[in-house]
Design a protein around this motif. Structure first.
Motif, PDB file in Angstrom:
ATOM      1  N   ARG A 180      47.816 142.234  47.749  1.00  0.00           N
ATOM      2  CA  ARG A 180      47.325 143.316  46.624  1.00  0.00           C
ATOM      3  C   ARG A 180      47.821 142.666  45.163  1.00  0.00           C
ATOM      4  N   ILE A 183      45.835 139.259  44.643  1.00  0.00           N
ATOM      5  CA  ILE A 183      44.550 139.297  44.025  1.00  0.00           C
ATOM      6  C   ILE A 183      44.509 139.950  42.918  1.00  0.00           C
ATOM      7  N   SER A 184      45.317 140.833  42.329  1.00  0.00           N
ATOM      8  CA  SER A 184      45.300 141.573  41.138  1.00  0.00           C
ATOM      9  C   SER A 184      45.579 140.336  39.963  1.00  0.00           C
ATOM     10  N   TRP A 195      36.896 136.851  44.052  1.00  0.00           N
ATOM     11  CA  TRP A 195      37.926 137.766  44.403  1.00  0.00           C
ATOM     12  C   TRP A 195      37.652 139.057  44.650  1.00  0.00           C
ATOM     13  N   GLU A 196      36.278 139.713  44.381  1.00  0.00           N
ATOM     14  CA  GLU A 196      35.943 140.967  44.594  1.00  0.00           C
ATOM     15  C   GLU A 196      35.602 141.174  46.092  1.00  0.00           C
ATOM     16  N   GLU A 199      38.673 141.093  47.663  1.00  0.00           N
ATOM     17  CA  GLU A 199      39.247 142.384  47.715  1.00  0.00           C
ATOM     18  C   GLU A 199      38.653 143.437  48.756  1.00  0.00           C
ATOM     19  N   ASP A 200      37.338 143.215  48.912  1.00  0.00           N
ATOM     20  CA  ASP A 200      36.565 143.916  49.809  1.00  0.00           C
ATOM     21  C   ASP A 200      37.344 143.824  51.322  1.00  0.00           C
ATOM     22  N   TYR A 202      40.367 142.680  51.908  1.00  0.00           N
ATOM     23  CA  TYR A 202      41.761 143.538  52.119  1.00  0.00           C
ATOM     24  C   TYR A 202      41.539 145.087  52.121  1.00  0.00           C
ATOM     25  N   VAL A 203      40.762 145.476  51.548  1.00  0.00           N
ATOM     26  CA  VAL A 203      40.290 147.208  51.835  1.00  0.00           C
ATOM     27  C   VAL A 203      39.626 147.339  53.134  1.00  0.00           C
TER      28      VAL A 203
END
Length: 412
Positions: A180, A183-184, A195-196, A199-200, A202-203
């Motif tokens: 987390r 990525i941030s 990175w989007e 992040e998807d 990761y979610v």
């Protein structure tokens, strides 16, 4: 001493052969070494779930043990206790009669105590002139003595599994935090990469974790999260190395024409024999100024993750399922023949990547077979790049995992 006798229950309770079998086993394996009664009780508490017991049943067992006067369970002392239900209820913290009877039956069913009923179903003891007990009717604690070693082993296994579960949860918490924050940081500092999409991913991994997961579920999610963290770190490391080389080149007065660094989602180019072929599998980007990796150093991935990324390969396993690596490698041979990949191309892939990784590559090719003109040419191209240290299975699997997750969201 009257332990070990086979007795049938009083009243309407039926005799069960399993109960008779346990009584015979208890009788046949004597004599036992004395054991500390509260140690056996603690082991039973630790192994409660394995025994199928509730907390209240252990409260009743605790109350029964308080009626046994000695600190050690010993065959020579007699192991039958004969309290009334009223006495048991008081020592079991006021448990009701109906609940008491239910949990006594559960203790009998779990094989921790035995009933030794009198002719009229009452619990009492016959004593000699000296006051010593000659014969008692009530609850026999000899199964606890007989199973003391077994209960100790069960307790150790449960404790070890609980420790492993706790360590897995701790590792997952740390890994989630790392991913987390990485990525941030990459988003805030404008690092190159999609990175989007990362992040998807990761979610999506986090969303598959149930509210009350078991150890196997936590370990499976941990494997996926660790792979994602590794790929993120590889991407950031490659960019940092590239920036360092650019800085050195400027200091040395050299002119280097830089292209945009490749992201984790680089598309795999077509094979030399299939110009114009549309291919969507992803491979690891070529690192700048990195030494070539040896083929035998290719990372192995968890089988559960491979099957989640490449579910179609399971159709070629025994009975339509794959449960271990040997079955996956067997299924890959069938897929090789189905897709028209030559034996020599697959053998070369096995020699360069290793048989397990070659099977994973074959499963990934099957997953995207509709987008590949020549599966054999594509596999040879992957093998060539793997030999030069330019190809890794990680991004390919992550791409397929993300594609499957997106497909599930659309169909859901």
């Amino acid at each position: 001493m009257q332990t070990g006798n086979v007795t049938t229950p009083f009243g309407r309770r039926p005799a069960v052969l399993a109960l008779v079998k346990r009584q015979l086993q208890t009788s046949d394996t004597k004599p036992y070494r004395p054991v500390e009664k509260w140690k056996v009780f603690r082991d039973a508490c630790e192994a409660r779930e394995r025994l199928g017991l509730q907390d209240r049943a252990l409260t009743v067992l605790d109350a029964l043990l308080t009626f046994y006067p000695e600190s050690e369970l010993n065959c020579d002392s007699g192991l039958v206790v004969f309290p009334s239900n009223a006495q048991l209820s008081v020592r079991a913290h006021g448990i009701t009669g109906t609940t008491l009877r239910r949990h006594l039956a559960a203790l009998v069913e779990a094989g921790l105590i035995q009933r030794k009923d009198s002719p009229n179903g009452k619990r009492y003891a016959h004593r000699d002139k000296g006051g010593d007990i000659e014969q008692a009717f009530g609850f026999d604690l000899s199964p606890l003595l007989a199973r003391a070693t077994e209960l100790a082993i069960l307790a150790q296994e449960v404790a070890a599994e609980r420790l492993q579960f706790r360590r897995a949860k701790e590792a997952l918490t740390i890994c989630r935090r790392d991913v987390r924050k990485l990525i941030s940081a990459a988003m805030e500092e404008g690092a190159d990469g999609d990175w989007e999409a990362i992040e998807d991913m990761y979610v999506g991994i986090v969303s598959r974790l149930p509210r009350n997961p078991d150890r196997h579920q936590v370990e499976a999610i941990l494997d996926e999260m660790q792979l994602l963290r590794t790929e993120i770190l590889n991407l950031l490391e490659n960019q940092l190395d590239s920036q360092n080389m650019d800085g050195n080149a400027v200091q040395n007065g050299c002119h280097i024409q830089n292209s945009k660094p490749k992201s984790i989602h680089e598309l795999e180019p077509s094979s030399r024999k299939e110009q114009g072929g549309a291919v969507e599998l992803e491979v690891a980007p070529k690192a700048v100024a990195q030494p070539l990796a040896k083929p035998e150093q290719m990372k192995a991935f968890p089988l559960s993750m491979v099957l989640k990324a490449c579910p179609q390969i399971s159709d070629y396993g025994p009975g339509g399922t794959i449960s271990h690596w040997r079955e996956l490698m067997g299924a890959a041979v069938v897929v090789r023949s189905t897709l028209g990949v030559s034996p020599s191309a697959y053998q070369e892939a096995c020699e360069v990547m290793g048989p397990e990784n070659a099977a994973v590559a074959m499963a990934a090719i099957l997953e995207r077979a509709g987008h590949i003109n020549s599966a054999g040419g594509y596999l040879r191209d992957l093998t060539r790049r793997a030999r030069g240290g330019e190809f890794g299975l990680g991004p390919m699997l992550m791409s397929l995992l993300r594609a499957n997750a997106n497909s599930d969201r659309k169909t859901g």
